[in-house]
Motif scaffolding. Sequence first.
Motif, PDB file in Angstrom:
ATOM      1  N   GLN A   1      17.873  28.008  79.881  1.00  0.00           N
ATOM      2  CA  GLN A   1      17.683  27.132  78.713  1.00  0.00           C
ATOM      3  C   GLN A   1      19.057  26.669  78.198  1.00  0.00           C
TER       4      GLN A   1
ATOM      5  N   ASP B   1      12.153  29.528  83.988  1.00  0.00           N
ATOM      6  CA  ASP B   1      11.667  29.978  82.678  1.00  0.00           C
ATOM      7  C   ASP B   1      12.769  30.659  81.874  1.00  0.00           C
ATOM      8  N   PHE B   2      13.819  31.100  82.554  1.00  0.00           N
ATOM      9  CA  PHE B   2      14.866  31.860  81.875  1.00  0.00           C
ATOM     10  C   PHE B   2      16.182  31.078  81.757  1.00  0.00           C
TER      11      PHE B   2
ATOM     12  N   LEU C   1      23.208  36.563  84.690  1.00  0.00           N
ATOM     13  CA  LEU C   1      22.605  35.617  83.748  1.00  0.00           C
ATOM     14  C   LEU C   1      23.379  35.602  82.434  1.00  0.00           C
TER      15      LEU C   1
ATOM     16  N   ASN D   1      14.306  38.808  78.333  1.00  0.00           N
ATOM     17  CA  ASN D   1      13.051  38.383  78.957  1.00  0.00           C
ATOM     18  C   ASN D   1      13.131  38.488  80.480  1.00  0.00           C
ATOM     19  N   PHE D   2      14.291  38.136  80.998  1.00  0.00           N
ATOM     20  CA  PHE D   2      14.506  38.202  82.455  1.00  0.00           C
ATOM     21  C   PHE D   2      14.431  39.646  82.938  1.00  0.00           C
TER      22      PHE D   2
ATOM     23  N   GLN E   1      18.097  36.484  74.154  1.00  0.00           N
ATOM     24  CA  GLN E   1      16.645  36.537  74.333  1.00  0.00           C
ATOM     25  C   GLN E   1      16.240  36.309  75.777  1.00  0.00           C
ATOM     26  N   GLN E   2      16.841  35.311  76.407  1.00  0.00           N
ATOM     27  CA  GLN E   2      16.452  34.987  77.779  1.00  0.00           C
ATOM     28  C   GLN E   2      16.881  36.086  78.752  1.00  0.00           C
ATOM     29  N   THR E   3      18.004  36.728  78.487  1.00  0.00           N
ATOM     30  CA  THR E   3      18.442  37.835  79.349  1.00  0.00           C
ATOM     31  C   THR E   3      17.475  39.005  79.252  1.00  0.00           C
TER      32      THR E   3
ATOM     33  N   LYS F   1      10.825  40.883  82.883  1.00  0.00           N
ATOM     34  CA  LYS F   1      10.057  40.284  83.980  1.00  0.00           C
ATOM     35  C   LYS F   1      10.372  40.956  85.312  1.00  0.00           C
TER      36      LYS F   1
END
Length: 460
Positions: A200, A197-198, A123, A96-97, A92-94, A100
Amino acid sequence: MKKLLTRLSRYYHIFYIAVVLIASVFLLYLIIPGQSRFQYEFQKNAPWRHETLIAPFDFAINKPSEVVEVEKDSIEQQFLPYFDEDTLIGIQQTQNFKIKLESVREDVPVLTPGIIMTLMTTLEDIYETGIISQSPETYPVLAEKDELFIITNKIAEKAPVSTIHSLKTAFQEISDSTQNLIGDQFAILSQHVNFTDFIQENLIYNEEFSTQELDNLISSISTTEGMIQAGERIISQGDIVTSDNYLILESLKESYESKLGEDIDSYLIILGKLILIIACLLIMILYLVIFRPEIFKNKLHFSFILMMIVLMTFVSSLISSMDNLNIYLVPLAILPIFIRIFFDSRSAIFTLLVASLLIGYFAPNNYEFIFLNLIAGIIAVFSLNKLHRRSHLIYTAIWVFLSYSVVFIALSLVQEGNIQSIEWPDLIWFGLNSILILISYLLIYIFEKTLQFCFRCYIN
């Protein structure tokens, strides 16, 4: 009429004594453990004074407790903690990154699709390696650990601790990688993208599973080493009980006492225990009848002495049943101190003897326990010879501690033959024992008020 009243009074006293004695026997029977007892007494580095001992059945030889503790410590030091990996967080964070970065391409033209893909890969690698909340060096369960287990999709694999990221190092790595790729444009990108923010945590310590696995490993430790076959000679009469022989004898004793109910008549055990209890109390009564009839004829004083014996036996049995406590914590010297204060020295020593015999029945290292407590108790009585005020009990407590310590060290030197093998931590129990003797201050006051004793009347 007067003769009748005298006779009734005499019968009443006999009836009262009988009731108190029966009650004491009953309570002591409930208090004292009823398992079968090993019939031989022995000490390390002392001659075996019994007949040649042949193994009556097969039994395992127990490892020394210190060896088991060393193995336990080794397992705890080598044990690797388990962390659960949440793979969804990385995915998810990848994503989202990526979204962005693509959204700010107009403001940062240097962000080509190739650079965005490279940063995404960086990442992804960070999350695949794993991120924990804080630095591994400061993480409690990772202290002095070189590896850990990461559980991914129910499969645990080892990973070097040195490769694991903290939130801080993960942020630093993605920031440095981005700056290396886009150079001066990094300052502009930082205005639009907050890298924290990315980042976690995706590795969570699984305390429940780790504890369970560690307990399983510790429980798998073998507490025995070798076997003795039935009919095998263990030790001959007159032989010195060496460390090896002592270990075998202790193993036989434990195996023997654990066989309660196997080929043993429980009624005979009950009968034997009752006889031992009655015998101890009868010699106490005979002493009072012959040497201290004034105590025997006083119902309150007679009941007080038996009550104290029962109470000290109960406390000793309770402490002995607790794994984390040592029976030497029991301030047995309080018993002769009370009897000395309220009655006399001879009665104090005799009461101590009876209580020590009763407690020695179930106390570990029976001979050592009785020997230590008799010496400490007698010293306590002697130290009260010139008692003038309650503050002198402090000196008595000090003398009790010194008596316990000196005799214990002497017995240890005889048994072990060297200073290094002395169980020095046991001296702490003697110190606590002596501190508890100061409870006498409060108890003397209570007995004065409730049992109509007078402390000052019994001071010589």
